[in-house]
Motif scaffolding. Structure first.
Motif, mmCIF file in Angstrom:
data_model
loop_
_atom_site.group_PDB
_atom_site.id
_atom_site.type_symbol
_atom_site.label_atom_id
_atom_site.label_comp_id
_atom_site.label_asym_id
_atom_site.label_seq_id
_atom_site.Cartn_x
_atom_site.Cartn_y
_atom_site.Cartn_z
ATOM 1 N N GLY A 91 0.786 -1.224 0.000
ATOM 2 C CA GLY A 91 0.000 0.000 0.000
ATOM 3 C C GLY A 91 0.818 1.274 0.000
ATOM 4 O O GLY A 91 0.360 2.313 -0.465
ATOM 5 N N ASP A 92 2.026 1.211 0.542
ATOM 6 C CA ASP A 92 2.871 2.394 0.597
ATOM 7 C C ASP A 92 3.666 2.555 -0.689
ATOM 8 O O ASP A 92 3.929 1.585 -1.399
ATOM 9 N N ASP A 93 4.067 3.786 -0.963
ATOM 10 C CA ASP A 93 5.000 4.032 -2.060
ATOM 11 C C ASP A 93 6.344 3.444 -1.668
ATOM 12 O O ASP A 93 6.675 3.346 -0.483
ATOM 13 N N GLY A 94 7.131 3.060 -2.662
ATOM 14 C CA GLY A 94 8.437 2.491 -2.353
ATOM 15 C C GLY A 94 9.304 2.372 -3.576
ATOM 16 O O GLY A 94 8.858 2.584 -4.713
ATOM 17 N N VAL A 95 10.573 2.044 -3.321
ATOM 18 C CA VAL A 95 11.543 1.871 -4.396
ATOM 19 C C VAL A 95 12.509 0.749 -4.020
ATOM 20 O O VAL A 95 12.915 0.631 -2.870
ATOM 21 N N GLU A 96 12.822 -0.073 -5.007
ATOM 22 C CA GLU A 96 13.808 -1.142 -4.855
ATOM 23 C C GLU A 96 14.842 -0.994 -5.955
ATOM 24 O O GLU A 96 14.496 -0.851 -7.127
ATOM 25 N N PHE A 97 16.111 -1.023 -5.593
ATOM 26 C CA PHE A 97 17.200 -0.932 -6.569
ATOM 27 C C PHE A 97 17.487 -2.320 -7.127
ATOM 28 O O PHE A 97 17.551 -3.302 -6.383
ATOM 29 N N ILE A 98 17.674 -2.387 -8.452
ATOM 30 C CA ILE A 98 18.061 -3.632 -9.119
ATOM 31 C C ILE A 98 19.335 -3.343 -9.894
ATOM 32 O O ILE A 98 19.371 -2.490 -10.779
ATOM 33 N N ASP A 99 20.400 -4.046 -9.550
ATOM 34 C CA ASP A 99 21.738 -3.817 -10.100
ATOM 35 C C ASP A 99 21.811 -4.187 -11.580
ATOM 36 O O ASP A 99 21.359 -5.259 -11.986
ATOM 37 N N ALA A 100 22.414 -3.316 -12.380
ATOM 38 C CA ALA A 100 22.537 -3.547 -13.829
ATOM 39 C C ALA A 100 23.373 -4.781 -14.135
ATOM 40 O O ALA A 100 23.032 -5.553 -15.041
ATOM 41 N N VAL A 101 24.460 -4.982 -13.408
ATOM 42 C CA VAL A 101 25.335 -6.130 -13.671
ATOM 43 C C VAL A 101 24.561 -7.432 -13.483
ATOM 44 O O VAL A 101 24.656 -8.352 -14.300
ATOM 45 N N GLU A 102 23.786 -7.513 -12.424
ATOM 46 C CA GLU A 102 22.996 -8.725 -12.175
ATOM 47 C C GLU A 102 21.921 -8.927 -13.245
ATOM 48 O O GLU A 102 21.697 -10.045 -13.701
ATOM 49 N N LEU A 103 21.272 -7.853 -13.657
ATOM 50 C CA LEU A 103 20.273 -7.961 -14.725
ATOM 51 C C LEU A 103 20.900 -8.430 -16.033
ATOM 52 O O LEU A 103 20.337 -9.263 -16.747
ATOM 53 N N GLU A 104 22.072 -7.907 -16.345
ATOM 54 C CA GLU A 104 22.742 -8.290 -17.590
ATOM 55 C C GLU A 104 23.208 -9.740 -17.549
ATOM 56 O O GLU A 104 23.139 -10.444 -18.556
ATOM 57 N N ARG A 105 23.661 -10.209 -16.393
ATOM 58 C CA ARG A 105 24.023 -11.630 -16.249
ATOM 59 C C ARG A 105 22.792 -12.511 -16.448
ATOM 60 O O ARG A 105 22.852 -13.545 -17.117
ATOM 61 N N LEU A 106 21.699 -12.113 -15.830
ATOM 62 C CA LEU A 106 20.460 -12.877 -15.935
ATOM 63 C C LEU A 106 19.988 -12.963 -17.384
ATOM 64 O O LEU A 106 19.667 -14.049 -17.877
ATOM 65 N N THR A 107 19.966 -11.855 -18.087
ATOM 66 C CA THR A 107 19.476 -11.868 -19.472
ATOM 67 C C THR A 107 20.451 -12.581 -20.406
ATOM 68 O O THR A 107 20.018 -13.218 -21.358
ATOM 69 N N ALA A 108 21.747 -12.505 -20.134
ATOM 70 C CA ALA A 108 22.724 -13.224 -20.960
ATOM 71 C C ALA A 108 22.554 -14.733 -20.829
ATOM 72 O O ALA A 108 22.797 -15.483 -21.776
ATOM 73 N N ALA A 109 22.132 -15.190 -19.666
ATOM 74 C CA ALA A 109 21.947 -16.625 -19.426
ATOM 75 C C ALA A 109 20.693 -17.172 -20.095
ATOM 76 O O ALA A 109 20.534 -18.390 -20.204
ATOM 77 N N ALA A 110 19.810 -16.294 -20.538
ATOM 78 C CA ALA A 110 18.558 -16.716 -21.187
ATOM 79 C C ALA A 110 18.326 -15.865 -22.431
ATOM 80 O O ALA A 110 17.428 -15.029 -22.467
ATOM 81 N N PRO A 111 19.140 -16.062 -23.477
ATOM 82 C CA PRO A 111 19.067 -15.177 -24.645
ATOM 83 C C PRO A 111 17.741 -15.226 -25.403
ATOM 84 O O PRO A 111 17.433 -14.297 -26.142
ATOM 85 N N ASP A 112 16.943 -16.267 -25.219
ATOM 86 C CA ASP A 112 15.651 -16.354 -25.905
ATOM 87 C C ASP A 112 14.520 -15.673 -25.139
ATOM 88 O O ASP A 112 13.401 -15.569 -25.648
ATOM 89 N N ALA A 113 14.788 -15.218 -23.928
ATOM 90 C CA ALA A 113 13.745 -14.586 -23.118
ATOM 91 C C ALA A 113 13.349 -13.245 -23.726
ATOM 92 O O ALA A 113 14.161 -12.540 -24.306
ATOM 93 N N THR A 114 12.087 -12.908 -23.554
ATOM 94 C CA THR A 114 11.574 -11.640 -24.081
ATOM 95 C C THR A 114 11.090 -10.690 -22.985
ATOM 96 O O THR A 114 10.940 -9.506 -23.234
ATOM 97 N N HIS A 115 10.824 -11.238 -21.784
ATOM 98 C CA HIS A 115 10.250 -10.429 -20.709
ATOM 99 C C HIS A 115 10.889 -10.745 -19.357
ATOM 100 O O HIS A 115 11.242 -11.896 -19.090
#
Length: 132
Positions: A91-115
């Protein structure tokens, strides 16, 4: 659960990096975090009027950050946004940081992913990739 296209997620990261290069670094979302040691490339998952990804590069005076709304929680396209956000983000406003390096590792491991799918509960945030 919040879903974002990987192409749009990358656009948010790219914009944050471009803003950081042009304006002297990265913003930090919380007081008490050192901009000198803790500011790094990434994106913010923000819940307020909807839920969206926000670029974190420092901005020039008057410049607006780049924003991409979750498919399920965009106030322009979902009249139930307030209830959906409250149920899945809280219910409250909020923010969570997501590290770019971790996101890039994740997407590199699944090159066929779209979302990218982000799931939250009271104590954790989970990232997963899917193909549509």
């Amino acid at each position: 659960m919040f879903t974002f296209s990987i192409a749009e997620m990358r656009a948010v990261l790219d914009r944050g990096r471009a803003d950081a290069d042009a304006n002297g670094g990265y913003r930090v979302p919380y007081q008490g975090i050192s901009p000198e040691t803790d500011a790094r490339p990434g994106l913010w998952l923000v819940g307020d009027e909807g839920v969206y990804l926000l670029s974190n590069g420092k901005l020039a005076e008057g410049q607006r950050p780049f924003v991409v709304y979750a498919e399920e929680c965009d106030p322009k396209t979902n009249p139930d946004t307030w209830h959906y956000k409250r149920r899945h983000f809280g219910g409250d406003d909020g923010v969570e940081f997501i590290d770019a390096v971790e996101l890039e590792r994740l997407t590199a491991a699944a090159p066929d992913a779209t979302h990218l799918q982000i799931t939250m509960d009271d104590t954790s945030l989970s990232l997963s990739l899917i193909r549509r």
